[in-house]
Design an enzyme around this catalytic site. Structure first.
Site, mmCIF file in Angstrom:
data_model
loop_
_atom_site.group_PDB
_atom_site.id
_atom_site.type_symbol
_atom_site.label_atom_id
_atom_site.label_comp_id
_atom_site.label_asym_id
_atom_site.label_seq_id
_atom_site.Cartn_x
_atom_site.Cartn_y
_atom_site.Cartn_z
ATOM 1 N N HIS A 50 0.831 -1.258 0.239
ATOM 2 C CA HIS A 50 -0.239 -0.038 0.041
ATOM 3 C C HIS A 50 1.028 1.211 -0.135
ATOM 4 O O HIS A 50 0.460 2.328 -0.717
ATOM 5 C CB HIS A 50 -1.015 -0.095 1.232
ATOM 6 C CG HIS A 50 -2.075 -0.708 1.012
ATOM 7 N ND1 HIS A 50 -2.895 -1.202 1.861
ATOM 8 C CD2 HIS A 50 -3.163 -0.542 -0.111
ATOM 9 C CE1 HIS A 50 -4.139 -1.695 1.281
ATOM 10 N NE2 HIS A 50 -4.187 -1.608 0.241
ATOM 11 N N GLU B 120 -3.722 -20.603 -18.374
ATOM 12 C CA GLU B 120 -2.593 -20.906 -17.647
ATOM 13 C C GLU B 120 -1.868 -22.198 -17.210
ATOM 14 O O GLU B 120 -0.767 -22.405 -16.794
ATOM 15 C CB GLU B 120 -2.460 -20.015 -16.264
ATOM 16 C CG GLU B 120 -3.575 -20.385 -15.541
ATOM 17 C CD GLU B 120 -3.914 -19.534 -14.402
ATOM 18 O OE1 GLU B 120 -3.181 -18.601 -13.764
ATOM 19 O OE2 GLU B 120 -5.258 -19.462 -13.923
ATOM 20 N N ASP C 151 1.833 -18.134 -14.640
ATOM 21 C CA ASP C 151 1.656 -19.506 -14.178
ATOM 22 C C ASP C 151 1.859 -20.325 -15.589
ATOM 23 O O ASP C 151 2.449 -21.597 -15.418
ATOM 24 C CB ASP C 151 0.273 -19.735 -13.660
ATOM 25 C CG ASP C 151 0.231 -19.860 -12.059
ATOM 26 O OD1 ASP C 151 1.359 -19.849 -11.539
ATOM 27 O OD2 ASP C 151 -0.476 -19.293 -11.593
ATOM 28 N N CYS D 221 -3.078 -11.447 -19.397
ATOM 29 C CA CYS D 221 -3.065 -10.485 -18.163
ATOM 30 C C CYS D 221 -1.692 -10.982 -17.234
ATOM 31 O O CYS D 221 -1.910 -10.625 -15.877
ATOM 32 C CB CYS D 221 -4.183 -10.662 -17.206
ATOM 33 S SG CYS D 221 -4.715 -12.511 -16.933
#
Length: 596
Positions: free
Chosen positions: A204, A446, A470, A517
């Protein structure tokens, strides 16, 4: 006998180069202000059963006070939506039922006072998360530590362990760690850079620094001991480097690099809201990978065409029981509304494997990465999975929602999930709750088996999404968390390119959208290669979108296709990368340089 010569500079004056992780891009030059790392002091007192209710009440009062304090910080931030969204996530964590239950157990079973119970509960939860391999989930351990500290500070009589001093001029803040609340509270202070001892790009603190456009380097070992207040410091948020007490030549080079970055950032910012179009007019979609509602806001600010991957597994970490349907729905709704009317692809939870989660009692396995995880785990708990799907279905009433299944290896998994999704839709409608008439259901490709059988998946799935992280790991038999084997896990490996091409062709043959992605999408050279292979839909970390948009604008589809055809004939990853770099690196040199 050796010793320091009289002509040598004193140790305190020597230039030090410290290595860390690039948290937020940019170059900052300023005077260091080092925050102490005093341990938070709180009473450790055993209580008797007659005091349990009182202590639980004190804990509840502290939660209310901590939330009030955090809302005040949010009010200071004003209308900066990304920062506000992160602070709202902390407010939710403070009021989480799972945390409250853990604290109550510490009070009633361990006979600890409320302050001690909060510290013990948060330390236990954070400690377990810190051990996982997944960087997203590991970073959540720091979030829990921050929440614990804010709660303890909210008890009456517990002093704050540190205060951030007023700063007179351009300053570099150096700390063991900075919570989003600490970072947001700096609004109006002349802080131009951050250095922390812990954290990664997914923390964060890094997200806040990027939102505030403040250069940051995180994960710098012993920074608070190796930098002193008053030192002149250079923070290079592209290279992940910190220079302490630079000399004239180092300062000159740093100023020049800062100027180049500012010019480059200004150029990218000006094109942020323009469509991603190649030099010969081919439109490309650039979406964002996000995990938290705050990142959805950042994605929109970076010009994303939507969310191509929203990770939902963070909802399940460190809970004694699964999150309720209502809790999930509220989070999904916020994300969908933040992006509206652009599409949001919600990935069903990908937990198990190296992702520790206390919600599900998982069996011990020799190789959990190949065990009960992701869709396999979801289908083993249809009761939990249905709640998850119902929350997604309800969120579809607020925008363009798509649902994606991770780690699919066989068609039966897709068919089972489709049946459960239909059941979830029926149950939502039976309650009289709104939802979209149709919700596209897609799969992540994947697992190599899915890439080989992709023509069958393309017949039945609404869309295909390539999870290259992956896919590379499983196809090349390389643990992607292993630093010693990282050199083998190349997205330019010819076998990976052939699998990707197979998926793209299947999408084209069956008129199914195909998105990528994985991290490969955020590499300028790899993105241009993917364009040439036929990819038109990319999803990546939001901060990478402006650079990839610019990279694609500088090449034509025709030349990208020509280079991709040449790359497919190469036999090794090194040869492929050299082929692509030889063609495109000269015109993308500024984009590639910003990464190093």
């Amino acid at each position: 006998m050796s010793g320091r010569r009289s002509s040598d500079p004193p140790p305190s004056a020597r230039v030090r180069a410290l290595a860390g992780i690039a948290g937020a891009p940019g170059v900052a030059i300023g005077t260091a202000v080092v925050l102490g790392t005093q341990t938070l002091a709180y009473p450790r007192r055993h209580v008797v059963p007659q005091e349990f209710e009182t202590e639980i009440g004190r804990f509840q009062d502290a939660v209310a006070q901590a939330q009030r304090d955090l809302r005040e910080v949010a009010a200071q931030v004003g209308d900066r939506r990304a920062e506000t969204s992160i602070l709202e996530a902390y407010l939710l964590m403070m009021g989480d039922d799972a945390l409250a239950d853990a604290v109550k157990i510490q009070i009633t079973e361990e006979n600890r006072s409320a302050e001690w119970a909060v510290a013990a509960a948060c330390a236990s939860l954070a400690g377990r998360l810190a051990l996982v391999n997944d960087p997203y989930l590991r970073e959540r351990s720091h979030d829990i530590e921050f929440v614990g500290e804010r709660l303890i500070r909210a008890f009456e009589g517990v002093p704050s362990p540190r205060t951030i001093p007023q700063m007179d001029g351009p300053s570099i803040l150096v700390a063991h760690d900075l919570s989003p609340a600490d970072t947001a509270a700096l609004a109006g202070q002349p802080v131009i850079g951050f250095v922390t001892e812990v954290g990664t790009r997914t923390s964060h603190t890094s997200i806040m620094a990027r939102a505030l456009e403040i250069p940051a380097v995180v994960g710098v070992s012993d920074a608070t001991q190796r930098i002193a207040t008053g030192d002149l410091v250079v923070v290079d948020g592209m290279r992940g480097a910190v220079l302490v007490r630079p000399g004239p030549e180092e300062l000159k080079a740093a100023h020049a690099r800062a100027d180049r970055h500012h010019a480059h950032a200004r150029e990218l910012s000006e094109g942020r809201d323009r469509a991603a179009v190649t030099a010969d007019g081919v439109r490309v979609q650039l979406r964002a990978n996000v995990e938290l509602p705050a990142e959805a806001v950042l994605a929109r600010e970076q010009g994303a065409d939507g969310i191509g991957l929203y990770r939902t597994e963070f909802l399940y970490i460190d809970r004694a029981s699964p999150p309720t349907e209502e809790q999930q729905f509220e989070i999904f709704r916020k994300v969908v509304q933040a992006m509206g009317p652009k599409p949001v692809t919600l990935r069903t939870f990908d937990i198990g494997g190296d992702k520790f989660v206390s919600t599900f009692p998982l069996p011990p396995e020799m190789n959990p990465m190949l065990g009960l995880r992701a869709v396999r785990l979801a289908l083993s708990r249809p009761d939990v999975f249905l709640e998850h799907l119902r929350a997604m279905v309800r969120a579809s009433a607020f925008g363009d929602v798509r649902i994606m299944i991770p780690m699919v290896a066989g068609l039966n998994e897709l068919r089972q999930v489709r049946a459960l999704l239909a059941q979830a839709q029926e149950e939502v409608r039976a309650r009289g709750q709104a939802c979209a008439d149709e919700i596209p259901l897609g799969v992540m490709i994947e697992v190599p088996a899915a890439a080989v059988l992709v023509d069958h998946f393309a017949r039945e799935a609404a869309f295909l999404s390539l999870g290259t992280n992956d896919l590379i790991q499983y196809a090349l038999a390389v643990d992607r968390t292993s630093r010693s084997l990282a050199y083998l896990a190349s997205p330019f490996d010819p076998s990976i390119l052939r699998l990707i091409l197979n998926v793209i062709r299947a999408g084209r043959d069956f008129s199914r959208p195909v998105c990528i992605c994985g991290a490969m999408a955020s590499d300028p050279l790899a993105a241009v290669l993917l364009l040439g292979l036929g990819m038109r839909d990319f999803s990546m970390e939001a901060a990478a979108i402006p650079e990839i948009k610019e990279a694609l604008r500088r090449v034509s589809l025709a030349e990208a296709e020509q280079v991709a055809a040449e790359a497919l004939s190469r036999a090794t990853a090194e040869e492929v990368e050299a082929c692509v770099a030889g063609a495109f690196a000269p015109r993308l040199c500024d984009l590639l340089a910003s990464e190093s």
